[in-house]
Write an enzyme that holds these catalytic residues in place. Structure first.
Site, PDB file in Angstrom:
ATOM      1  N   ASP A  67      -3.371   3.696   9.662  1.00  8.72           N
ATOM      2  CA  ASP A  67      -3.679   5.034   8.608  1.00  8.72           C
ATOM      3  C   ASP A  67      -2.862   6.059   9.932  1.00  8.72           C
ATOM      4  OD1 ASP A  67      -5.849   4.668  10.701  1.00  8.72           O
ATOM      5  OD2 ASP A  67      -7.131   3.210   9.052  1.00  8.72           O
ATOM      6  N   ASN A 136     -19.419  -1.052   6.938  1.00  8.32           N
ATOM      7  CA  ASN A 136     -19.585  -0.638   5.805  1.00  8.32           C
ATOM      8  C   ASN A 136     -18.939  -1.466   4.859  1.00  8.32           C
ATOM      9  OD1 ASN A 136     -17.063   0.507   5.777  1.00  8.32           O
ATOM     10  ND2 ASN A 136     -17.856   2.608   5.046  1.00  8.32           N
ATOM     11  N   HIS A 138     -14.954  -1.675   5.607  1.00  2.00           N
ATOM     12  CA  HIS A 138     -13.717  -1.159   5.393  1.00  2.00           C
ATOM     13  C   HIS A 138     -12.935  -1.589   6.271  1.00  2.00           C
ATOM     14  CE1 HIS A 138     -14.500   2.518   8.279  1.00  2.00           C
ATOM     15  NE2 HIS A 138     -13.727   1.872   8.422  1.00  2.00           N
ATOM     16  N   GLU A 143     -12.386   2.323   1.374  1.00  2.00           N
ATOM     17  CA  GLU A 143     -13.807   2.665   1.725  1.00  2.00           C
ATOM     18  C   GLU A 143     -14.345   1.478   0.379  1.00  2.00           C
ATOM     19  OE1 GLU A 143     -15.481   3.470   4.360  1.00  2.00           O
ATOM     20  OE2 GLU A 143     -14.069   5.323   4.097  1.00  2.00           O
TER      21      GLU A 143
END
Length: 241
Positions: A67, A136, A138, A143
């Site tokens: 990314d 979380n 990810h 996400e």
């Protein structure tokens, strides 16, 4: 899903580096999927050691990063281009033409993402994809509630991710709110996946990834369906297993 529990961050980093090194020795033109953030720094440091002390050869290795922040230029110290160059690439003999990182300043997002996926395919596919995991759940910047069929795309960053990444910036307000990221489908096409996690803060995400139901709410849970995933975690990250 193979789980390897080690004592600490240093052991995790060395274990991961040995797996990467073995892949390169086995196939000198290996295609590596690479991650950024705090977690893989030790692995990169160990790979540099192996390059210097054991002549690990990166000259034919190709890399694709997961990314890049959107709207951040390559030379910005917060960009992942800058991170990779200054934490890994410039200390090895990897060739610039073999390094692939998404362009965070592109004016044609759709074409940038499509071209990236096509280049991965034309390279023969990723041999080992290195991943971290967010608190979380990810992976990459995919996400919660992500589409599992998504390929490389533009994503809006979750508030928890922005908060977690604010430690790399002067303030939370400086953290970009979107990024270009390999999609879940792109990641799942990798031949082997190597996920690293350390620290108690990651324990719940690790538990949900390994033992929870497969759900877009926990993007990493999809790795239960990958046929060659190795999870390397320290004791703190494994405490809920």
């Amino acid at each position: 899903m193979k789980i390897v529990t080690v004592n600490d961050y240093d052991e995790m980093s060395k274990f991961a580096a040995k797996i990467i090194a073995s892949q390169i020795i086995l196939k000198e033109n290996s295609v590596l999927g690479l991650a950024t953030g705090g977690t893989p720094l030790g692995m990169y440091k160990e790979l540099i050691n192996l390059y210097n002390k054991e002549n690990l050869n990166f000259s034919k290795v190709q890399t694709f990063n997961l990314d890049e922040y959107y709207g951040v230029s390559d030379d910005n110290p917060q960009s992942y281009h800058y991170y990779m160059k200054n934490n890994f690439f410039k200390f090895t003999n990897i060739k610039n033409e073999n390094i692939n990182i998404l362009d965070g300043t592109t004016s044609d997002i759709e074409n940038e993402c499509k071209s990236y996926d096509n280049k991965i395919l034309s390279s023969g596919g990723i041999d080992i994809q290195v991943l971290g995991i967010g608190e979380n759940g990810h992976i990459g910047f995919n996400e919660p509630d992500i589409n599992f069929e998504a390929k490389t795309h533009l994503v809006k960053l979750d508030e928890k991710t922005i908060e977690a990444n604010s430690r790399f910036f002067n303030s939370k307000n400086e953290v970009p709110t979107s990024a270009l990221s390999m999609g879940i489908k792109t990641i799942m096409q990798s031949k082997k996946i190597l996920l690293l996690a350390n620290g108690e803060k990651k324990a719940e995400a690790i538990f949900k990834m390994v033992n929870g139901k497969i759900s877009p709410e926990v993007p990493a849970s999809i790795l239960q369906l990958h046929n060659d995933t190795t999870i390397i975690i320290d004791k703190a990250a494994a405490k809920m297993l």
